[in-house]
Design a protein around this motif. Structure first.
Motif, mmCIF file in Angstrom:
data_model
loop_
_atom_site.group_PDB
_atom_site.id
_atom_site.type_symbol
_atom_site.label_atom_id
_atom_site.label_comp_id
_atom_site.label_asym_id
_atom_site.label_seq_id
_atom_site.Cartn_x
_atom_site.Cartn_y
_atom_site.Cartn_z
ATOM 1 N N ALA A 1 0.848 -1.201 0.000
ATOM 2 C CA ALA A 1 0.000 0.000 0.000
ATOM 3 C C ALA A 1 0.887 1.256 0.000
ATOM 4 N N LEU A 2 1.971 1.192 0.765
ATOM 5 C CA LEU A 2 2.868 2.346 0.828
ATOM 6 C C LEU A 2 3.530 2.582 -0.537
ATOM 7 N N ALA A 3 3.892 1.513 -1.213
ATOM 8 C CA ALA A 3 4.476 1.652 -2.550
ATOM 9 C C ALA A 3 3.455 2.260 -3.515
ATOM 10 N N GLU A 4 2.206 1.884 -3.354
ATOM 11 C CA GLU A 4 1.123 2.428 -4.188
ATOM 12 C C GLU A 4 0.970 3.934 -3.931
ATOM 13 N N VAL A 5 1.086 4.332 -2.653
ATOM 14 C CA VAL A 5 1.017 5.757 -2.296
ATOM 15 C C VAL A 5 2.193 6.510 -2.927
ATOM 16 N N ASP A 6 3.374 5.906 -2.860
ATOM 17 C CA ASP A 6 4.537 6.583 -3.438
ATOM 18 C C ASP A 6 4.395 6.760 -4.951
ATOM 19 N N ARG A 7 3.794 5.771 -5.593
ATOM 20 C CA ARG A 7 3.540 5.926 -7.036
ATOM 21 C C ARG A 7 2.536 7.055 -7.294
ATOM 22 N N LEU A 8 1.532 7.154 -6.424
ATOM 23 C CA LEU A 8 0.543 8.235 -6.557
ATOM 24 C C LEU A 8 1.222 9.602 -6.411
ATOM 25 N N VAL A 9 2.111 9.717 -5.438
ATOM 26 C CA VAL A 9 2.832 10.984 -5.213
ATOM 27 C C VAL A 9 3.663 11.337 -6.437
ATOM 28 N N GLU A 10 4.354 10.334 -6.965
ATOM 29 C CA GLU A 10 5.228 10.587 -8.109
ATOM 30 C C GLU A 10 4.415 10.928 -9.369
ATOM 31 N N ARG A 11 3.375 10.139 -9.593
ATOM 32 C CA ARG A 11 2.557 10.333 -10.787
ATOM 33 C C ARG A 11 1.924 11.718 -10.814
ATOM 34 N N ASN A 12 1.518 12.199 -9.621
ATOM 35 C CA ASN A 12 0.883 13.516 -9.540
ATOM 36 C C ASN A 12 1.889 14.638 -9.283
ATOM 37 N N GLN A 13 3.179 14.286 -9.319
ATOM 38 C CA GLN A 13 4.262 15.269 -9.143
ATOM 39 C C GLN A 13 4.072 16.129 -7.902
ATOM 40 N N LEU A 14 3.716 15.469 -6.803
ATOM 41 C CA LEU A 14 3.516 16.201 -5.550
ATOM 42 C C LEU A 14 4.862 16.444 -4.879
ATOM 43 N N LEU A 15 5.042 17.655 -4.385
ATOM 44 C CA LEU A 15 6.257 18.003 -3.660
ATOM 45 C C LEU A 15 6.082 17.580 -2.201
ATOM 46 N N VAL A 16 6.350 16.310 -1.953
ATOM 47 C CA VAL A 16 6.149 15.731 -0.627
ATOM 48 C C VAL A 16 7.454 15.044 -0.226
ATOM 49 N N ARG A 17 7.856 15.233 1.047
ATOM 50 C CA ARG A 17 9.103 14.602 1.494
ATOM 51 C C ARG A 17 9.020 13.077 1.331
ATOM 52 N N PRO A 18 10.122 12.454 0.924
ATOM 53 C CA PRO A 18 10.083 11.005 0.657
ATOM 54 C C PRO A 18 9.669 10.189 1.876
ATOM 55 N N ASN A 19 9.938 10.720 3.087
ATOM 56 C CA ASN A 19 9.591 9.958 4.280
ATOM 57 C C ASN A 19 8.397 10.540 5.035
ATOM 58 N N ALA A 20 7.624 11.389 4.400
ATOM 59 C CA ALA A 20 6.489 12.022 5.079
ATOM 60 C C ALA A 20 5.581 10.968 5.713
ATOM 61 N N GLU A 21 5.272 11.170 6.983
ATOM 62 C CA GLU A 21 4.454 10.202 7.733
ATOM 63 C C GLU A 21 3.061 10.027 7.130
ATOM 64 N N VAL A 22 2.562 11.094 6.514
ATOM 65 C CA VAL A 22 1.183 11.053 6.013
ATOM 66 C C VAL A 22 0.995 9.985 4.932
ATOM 67 N N ARG A 23 2.103 9.564 4.310
ATOM 68 C CA ARG A 23 2.039 8.453 3.349
ATOM 69 C C ARG A 23 1.476 7.200 4.021
ATOM 70 N N HIS A 24 1.883 6.995 5.305
ATOM 71 C CA HIS A 24 1.369 5.828 6.031
ATOM 72 C C HIS A 24 -0.133 5.934 6.277
ATOM 73 N N MET A 25 -0.591 7.170 6.465
ATOM 74 C CA MET A 25 -2.012 7.377 6.741
ATOM 75 C C MET A 25 -2.849 6.966 5.527
ATOM 76 N N LEU A 26 -2.402 7.364 4.344
ATOM 77 C CA LEU A 26 -3.124 6.966 3.134
ATOM 78 C C LEU A 26 -2.997 5.456 2.911
ATOM 79 N N ALA A 27 -1.818 4.912 3.221
ATOM 80 C CA ALA A 27 -1.634 3.459 3.093
ATOM 81 C C ALA A 27 -2.567 2.704 4.045
#
Lengths: 227, 227
Positions: free
Chosen positions: A103-129
């Motif tokens: 799920a976390l990898a899926e979130v990271d792909r979403l961040v990259e695909r949408n070109q979001l300026l989000v820190r690579p280790n941002a905790e909020v990624r876990h929340m979406l996962a």
């Protein structure tokens, strides 16, 4: 004002104020005598901020302290402090589901695909996962057997586009001319209060949608016989 | 399976499972001997639901019990049970700010203006009022002196329109052909998990917007002199 006055001005009990002082969430007053101190408007504002974090944002005292530290620390930029505050606002929980890494990898792909300026280790990624794992495990979207493969994050892309538009509007409200601590306070409180507002609006809309879909069929009303 | 097996299948400790049993959140297993019972898939599913409520939804045990009661109670319609569950999902808190009554009236006007089918006493109205009070008190929208008059709810009308559209999509996923308790589970878990997902996406977008607005100006870096 004395501590009793601070209590009256904020609606927070003296015992709770003393707890905030002990935990370092609230800065000490100016000592005026042994066991007596004077408090001012800066204390009133800080107590209101603590309440917003703890009651509206439902943060633990430890997480609230991390947010307040980010608000106070002049060494870091507004944006960096915002990142610290954001991380502190993600609830801690067990993330032992084997699907979590996917799920976390899926979130990271979403961040990259949408070109979001989000820190690579941002905790909020876990929340979406977390949400992705739960939607998958309960097969909320009715995928049947697919419920052991984590949901495709493309599902959220249109929401991301809308959220970015809305976020630029919200961040635009942060005053540029004021003191850094005031800017940070507005940013943090705004994040929490808008989130609660958006969640509440969503729930109002869900009740409305549920009424439209399900309310046509009345249940058996065994209780409601003639009086 | 024995209680140890249920623990292994769900990742929840035996002590916590016994607590759920004592509190009536989890139905008893079939007694096979003195102090020994047999658990099945219905228990696994129920434990997963409890975890979704308590960990993802951050509900108290008492509020989770109210939601589960609504899930189980065949006497009430899906829509009524949804209302009970919705109410249980609104956090309890002090609402002693004198602005709260004004904010609640503003919420009721928003509901009426947008013709939302929402119960007149729905708890979620207080949740939106909480957010309005906080946005007002901290003058998040920079209204200056106006910060003692509660914000105008028209501000949210465009979000309400978008939320209704999205909610009809979400409610559309609730399976019509399945058992009532499964429908309720999907509805409740979906409400919580989508809310967490939307909040997380909003936070990702805010970090992005903050980076775009504030990250151009680096802070003074006193710590980072040459090594």
């Amino acid at each position: 004002m004395r501590i009793a006055g601070l209590s009256a001005a904020t609606g927070v009990s003296v015992a709770t104020l003393k707890y905030y002082l002990r935990e370092g969430l609230l800065h000490p007053g100016v000592a005026t005598a042994v066991n007596q101190a004077d408090y001012d408007d800066t204390h009133v504002r800080r107590v209101r901020l603590i309440r917003a974090l703890v009651e509206l944002g439902r943060l633990s005292i430890a997480d609230a302290a991390r947010v307040l530290h980010a608000v106070d620390d002049d060494e870091v930029s507004i944006h960096e402090a915002f990142g610290v505050a954001q991380d502190a606002m993600v609830p801690h929980r067990d993330r032992d589901d084997p699907l979590h890494a996917d799920a976390l990898a899926e979130v990271d792909r979403l961040v990259e695909r949408n070109q979001l300026l989000v820190r690579p280790n941002a905790e909020v990624r876990h929340m979406l996962a977390d949400a992705l794992v739960t939607l998958t495990r309960f097969d909320v979207l009715g995928q049947g057997d697919a419920s052991t493969t984590v949901l495709d994050g493309h599902l959220f892309d249109s929401y991301v586009t809308a959220a970015v538009e809305s976020a630029e509007f919200e961040i635009g409200y942060v005053p540029q001319h004021e003191e850094r601590s005031d800017q940070m306070t507005v940013t943090v409180v705004g994040t929490i209060a808008w989130e609660v507002a958006m969640a509440a609006i969503r729930r109002l809309a869900l009740e409305h949608a549920s009424a439209r879909r399900f309310d046509a069929v009345p249940p058996p009303r065994r209780q409601r016989v003639a009086k």
